[in-house]
Each structure stands twice: as structure tokens, then as C-alpha cells.
Design a protein around this motif. Sequence first.
Motif, short mmCIF file in Angstrom:
data_model
loop_
_atom_site.label_atom_id
_atom_site.label_comp_id
_atom_site.label_asym_id
_atom_site.label_seq_id
_atom_site.Cartn_x
_atom_site.Cartn_y
_atom_site.Cartn_z
N SER A 24 11.25 29.44 34.23
CA SER A 24 10.49 29.67 32.99
C SER A 24 9.50 28.56 32.74
O SER A 24 8.35 28.81 32.35
CB SER A 24 11.45 29.79 31.81
OG SER A 24 12.25 30.92 31.93
N ILE A 36 7.12 27.31 26.72
CA ILE A 36 7.59 28.61 27.20
C ILE A 36 7.26 29.65 26.13
O ILE A 36 7.26 29.37 24.94
CB ILE A 36 9.12 28.56 27.43
CG1 ILE A 36 9.44 27.63 28.59
CG2 ILE A 36 9.68 29.93 27.72
CD1 ILE A 36 10.90 27.51 28.88
N GLN A 40 10.78 34.29 25.64
CA GLN A 40 11.53 33.74 26.77
C GLN A 40 12.43 32.61 26.27
O GLN A 40 13.59 32.52 26.67
CB GLN A 40 10.56 33.22 27.83
CG GLN A 40 11.24 32.69 29.07
CD GLN A 40 11.65 33.79 30.03
OE1 GLN A 40 11.19 34.92 29.93
NE2 GLN A 40 12.52 33.46 30.95
N GLN A 41 11.90 31.73 25.41
CA GLN A 41 12.69 30.64 24.87
C GLN A 41 13.86 31.16 24.05
O GLN A 41 14.97 30.63 24.12
CB GLN A 41 11.83 29.69 24.02
CG GLN A 41 12.57 28.45 23.57
CD GLN A 41 13.04 27.59 24.73
OE1 GLN A 41 12.26 27.25 25.61
NE2 GLN A 41 14.31 27.24 24.74
#
Length: 178
Positions: A24, A36, A40-41
Motif C-alpha cells: 500500500s 495511503i 485503503q488506510q
Amino acid sequence: MSSPYGPEHAPVGEVGAALMMIDSRLKAVHDGRTAIDPEQQALIDQFTASLGPEGIDDVLDGTCTLIYMFMTWLRKAHEDHDKDVIEYVVPSLVASMRMMPKSVRPEAIPTMAGLVIAAGTGLSPNLWRKQYGDWTAAEMNPLETCAFLLAEHINRITDDPDFATRLISEALSRTEEV
């Protein structure tokens, strides 16, 4: 002669989760982002929260396994050219970490360099580190940064932005087949 810090004595940990975190970060950097993607985080945060304390230790061990695997690949690649991996990888790694004072505090750099040197000489980075006591919270970002920088180094020398991730993914696939 076998060392008590050899990789055969070390827990492998949660390599897949550690690889997901590093991948990532790599994708964010290659997309020109400094962070990120928030989605996604959130997924990473949700996943790590679900692990609990023992699971976090597994991800930590997995990150050390990544460092070991990256350094093993780098050592073999450098030996093919009659070069010493420590001489060619550690100075640039340390220089990069020194340019990242928000992620890597100066006092963590010697420990991270030691981890990489341990891995480059065939020792388990996590067992090498544990001889000095428990991991500290202040070492978590530097550890992730160290794994990221090694992956990025591999990607640069292979001129392939996904090589390091693919290297580990393929190794994990082969292990699952056995």
C-alpha cells in the motif's frame, strides 16, 4: 555452526498482512501521493484492530520476515556481481532514513541498520532485535519504513515497481503448495 538467531528459530509471523501494508505504501508513493488512500488506510486500520495484541506481534514478525527475505534476495543479487550487500545497501538505507525524521527518529536508525545487517548476514532480524528487549512503540514506524525502503530498493534495481511484492507473493504461493 548454527546461531540461536538463525531464521530457522524465528517465527515467520503474518507475512501477508505485512506485505499488504508495505505494498500500500509503495503504490501510494508511485501514484505520487504522500499518504495511503483513505479507504485503503481504513481497511488496514480495521484489519490491524481485528488482530489484537498477539496479532500485532505476528505482523511485526511478518515485517521482520519481509526484511529477511528482501535482504536474502539482495545478498544473492549482489553476490552475482561480486559485491557485498552490506556495503551497497546499508549506507543508502541509512541515508534515506535520515531524510525521514518524521517517520524515523534518529535514535531508531542504528537499530534498523542492525536489523538489516543481521538479515544480510543470514540472521533473523526479529531474534537479533529481541536480544535487546521488547520492541518499543517508537520502533514501529521505523520498522515499516525499513521494509518499505528495502522493497523500493529492489524495485528500483529491477526497474519493476511491483517486483518486491511479486517476489514475496510468489514465495508465499510456493510455501502454500508444499
